[in-house]
Scaffold this active site. Structure first.
Site, short mmCIF file in Angstrom:
data_model
loop_
_atom_site.label_atom_id
_atom_site.label_comp_id
_atom_site.label_asym_id
_atom_site.label_seq_id
_atom_site.Cartn_x
_atom_site.Cartn_y
_atom_site.Cartn_z
N GLY A 77 -7.31 -18.86 -54.70
CA GLY A 77 -6.16 -18.30 -54.02
C GLY A 77 -4.87 -18.46 -54.81
O GLY A 77 -4.11 -17.49 -55.00
N ASN A 114 -1.10 -21.65 -45.99
CA ASN A 114 -2.29 -22.51 -46.04
C ASN A 114 -2.30 -23.37 -44.78
O ASN A 114 -1.24 -23.75 -44.27
CB ASN A 114 -2.26 -23.40 -47.29
N ALA A 124 -16.10 -19.05 -46.49
CA ALA A 124 -16.87 -18.02 -45.79
C ALA A 124 -17.49 -18.59 -44.52
O ALA A 124 -17.72 -19.79 -44.41
CB ALA A 124 -17.96 -17.46 -46.71
N GLU A 132 -26.22 -13.40 -62.15
CA GLU A 132 -25.62 -14.59 -62.77
C GLU A 132 -26.61 -15.77 -62.72
O GLU A 132 -26.79 -16.47 -63.73
CB GLU A 132 -24.33 -14.94 -62.03
N ASN A 142 -23.88 -12.06 -58.37
CA ASN A 142 -24.15 -13.50 -58.40
C ASN A 142 -25.63 -13.79 -58.61
O ASN A 142 -25.99 -14.77 -59.28
CB ASN A 142 -23.67 -14.15 -57.10
N ARG A 158 -57.52 -6.95 -46.91
CA ARG A 158 -56.76 -6.79 -45.67
C ARG A 158 -57.56 -5.98 -44.65
O ARG A 158 -57.53 -6.26 -43.45
CB ARG A 158 -55.42 -6.10 -45.95
#
Length: 484
Positions: free
Chosen positions: A16, A34, A78, A192, A189, A447
Site C-alpha cells: 500500500g 489505515n 483478503a 510463479e 501466481n 469403470r
C-alpha cells in the site's frame, strides 16, 4: 492542500505505501487511511512528507477528500476484512463511485462482490498487482477486472503507475468482467510457483548430483540470465547464490529447507481440477512446498529409507546444458498449462480474455516476467484460436530441440534418487499431450466393469455409449454418462 484527491487508498502495509508513493510520483494526489491511526501519522511525517499525500484519520474523512467519481483502493488482507470494509464504504459512496480491491483475492469472492457493489449503484474493480515491494514503488504489473464502466476512471492512474515495456506500452490493461482480473493474477501466481520450483530442482540437481558450490551455480545462473532463460526469477537466483553471510559463506546454504505459501498456488490447482485442466506442473509445485514443510518427518525418514547415493561420471558442462534445456522446456509447459486454464475459465465464465494482452502485461513489473512472454503474445497474434502454446511453431521448435537434454536430466535424477517432480511432470505432460493413444481405454473398461459407467468405441461415432456385462452376472442397465 485544498484540492480533492484523485484516489484514496486504505491499508498502509508494504504494498500500500509503495503504491501510494508511485501514484504521487506520477502526478496524482492520494488520500490514505489505515486502521491503525499511528501508521498514517508515521507515513505522512516520514516517506510521504512534503508530497501530494493526504492523511485521513477516519474512513468518512478519506471519502470526503476524494474527487468524484470517488475511487477507493483497498490494500488490506483478503477475506473477511474486504467484506467488512465494503459494508462500511457502501453507505458513504454515491452512484458511480468505485471500490477497488488490489489484494490477492480469490476470484469467486470478486465475482460475488462485483454483483453486490453493482446492486448498490456503485462500481467494483478486483485487480491483481504483481511485482512485490519494488514493483509497487517503481512499476508493477496490474490486472484489473470487474465493472467495465469503472475502467475509464481508473485507467489513467493504473497505466501511469504500471511497469512499461521497451516501447512504452504499460503492463496494465482491462482483463474482463467480474473476477477475471483476480483469476488472471491467480494463474500468474500459479506459474510463479511452477517457475520457482523448476529453478530449485535445477539447483538441487547441480548441488547434489554435480556437487557444485553456490559460487559455481551463481556463474551458471548469470550466464543463463543472458540468454533465452532471461527472467526476473533467474536474475534473483543468480544474486541469491552470490550473497554471503557475515562469515563470508553463502547465506543460501544456511536457510532452512521449508517453504511457505499463501494459497494462490493452491487456488490455481483447485480451479484446474474444477475445470478439468491438467495443470500438472503447478500442482506438483504446490505439493513440493507441502512436502518441504514436513521437515522433521523428512529428517527422520532420511535415517530409515534408503536410496541410491548420487554419483555423476559424465561430462559436467554438457549436463549443465541439459539442465538448462530441461528448465526451459518445462517452463514452456508451465505457461502452456496456465494459458489452457485461462482459456477454459473464459469459456466457463463467459469472459473475453485477451491472451496476447495478458502476456504483454506480464512482460514487465511482475514476478514471472521473462524474455519469451513476447513470443506468447506473437503466438496469439498469429493464431487467436490456438488451443495450446505447445502447438505454436516457435514453442514446438524450442521444446523439441530441448527434449533430449530434458530426458537426460529426468533420467539421471531418477537413477540417482534426486526428486524433480515439476521437471518430470512437465515431461510427462508433454509426452501425454503428444500421445495419440493413451491407456484410458483400459481405464474406461475398468469403470464400466465395476460401475457400469459405459464407454465409447473406436469403431462407432463419438457420443455413442456402450455397456458390457463383463462377468455374466450383471444386467444391461448402465449408469448415466457425465463428467465432473
Amino acid at each position: 492542500m485544498n484540492k480533492l484527491s484523485d484516489i484514496g487508498l486504505i491499508g498502509l502495509a508494504v504494498m500500500g505505501e509503495n503504491l501510494v508513493l508511485n501514484m504521487e510520483s506520477k502526478g496524482f494526489q492520494v488520500s490514505v487511511y489505515n486502521r491503525s491511526a499511528q501508521k498514517v501519522v508515521d507515513f505522512i511525517s516520514g516517506r510521504a512528507m512534503n508530497k501530494k499525500i493526504v492523511g485521513a484519520h477516519s474512513i468518512e474523512e478519506l471519502v470526503s477528500s476524494l474527487a468524484r467519481p470517488r475511487k477507493v483502493m483497498l490494500m488490506i488482507k483478503a477475506g473477511k476484512a474486504i467484506d467488512e470494509m465494503i459494508e462500511i464504504l457502501i453507505p458513504l459512496l454515491e452512484p458511480g463511485d468505485i471500490i477497488i480491491d488490489g489484494g490477492n483475492t480469490h476470484f469467486p469472492d470478486t465475482n460475488r462482490r462485483t454483483a453486490l457493489v453493482e446492486s448498490k449503484g456503485l462500481l467494483y474493480i478486483g485487480t491483481g498487482v504483481s511485482g512485490g515491494e519494488e514493483g509497487a514503488l517503481l512499476g508493477p504489473s496490474i490486472m484489473p477486472g470487474g465493472s467495465k464502466e469503472a475502467w475509464p476512471a481508473v485507467k489513467p492512474i493504473f497505466q501511469s503507475i504500471a511497469a512499461k515495456v521497451d516501447d512504452g506500452t504499460p503492463c496494465c490493461d482491462w482483463v474482463g468482467e467480474n473476477g477475471a482480473g483476480h483469476f488472471v493474477k491467480m494463474v500468474h501466481n500459479g506459474i510463479e510457483y511452477g517457475d520457482m520450483q523448476l529453478i530449485t530442482e535445477a539447483y538441487q540437481v547441480m548441488r547434489d548430483l554435480l556437487g557444485l558450490s553456490a559460487d559455481e551455480m551463481h556463474q551458471i545462473f548469470k550466464e543463463w540470465n543472458e540468454g533465452e532463460l532471461n527472467s526476473y526469477l533467474i536474475e534473483i537466483t543468480r544474486d541469491i547464490l552470490a550473497f554471503k553471510d557475515t562469515d563470508g559463506k553463502p547465506l543460501v546454504d544456511k536457510i532452512l529447507d521449508t517453504a511457505g505459501q499463501k494459497g494462490t498456488g493452491k487456488w490455481t490447482g483447485v480451479a484446474a481440477l474444477d475445470l478439468g485442466i491438467p495443470l500438472t506442473l503447478i500442482g506438483e509445485a504446490v505439493f513440493s512446498r507441502c512436502l518441504s514443510a514436513v521437515k522433521n518427518e523428512r529428517v527422520n525418514a532420511s535415517k530409515i529409507l534408503n536410496g541410491p547415493a548420487p554419483a555423476f561420471s559424465g561430462d559436467k558442462a554438457k549436463f549443465i546444458n541439459d539442465i538448462k534445456d530441461a528448465l526451459y522446456a518445462s517452463k514452456i509447459v508451465s505457461y502452456a498449462q496456465g494459458y489452457a486454464l485461462m482459456q477454459a475459465a473464459a469459456e466457463e465464465y463467459k469472459w473475453k480474455l485477451n491472451y496476447g494482452g495478458i502476456a504483454l502485461m506480464w512482460r514487465g513489473g511482475c514476478i514471472i516476467r521473462s524474455s519469451f512472454l513476447g513470443k506468447i503474445k506473437e503466438a496469439f497474434d498469429n493464431n487467436t484460436t490456438i488451443t495450446n502454446l505447445l502447438l505454436d511453431p516457435f514453442f514446438k521448435e524450442k521444446v523439441e530441440k530441448a527434449q533430449k537434454g530434458w530426458r537426460n536430466v529426468v533420467s539421471a535424477a531418477v537413477i540417482n534418487g534426486i526428486p524433480v517432480p515439476a521437471i518430470s511432470s512437465a515431461l510427462g505432460y508433454f509426452d501425454g499431450y503428444r500421445c495419440e493413444k493413451l491407456p484410458a481405454n483400459l481405464l474406461q473398461a475398468q469403470r464400466d466393469y465395476f460401475g457400469a459407467h459405459t464407454y465409447e468405441r473406436t469403431d462407432k461415432p463419438r457420443g455413442e455409449f456402450f455397456h458390457t456385462n463383463w462377468t455374466g452376472r450383471g444386467g444391461t442397465t448402465a449408469s448415466s454418462t457425465y463428467n465432473v
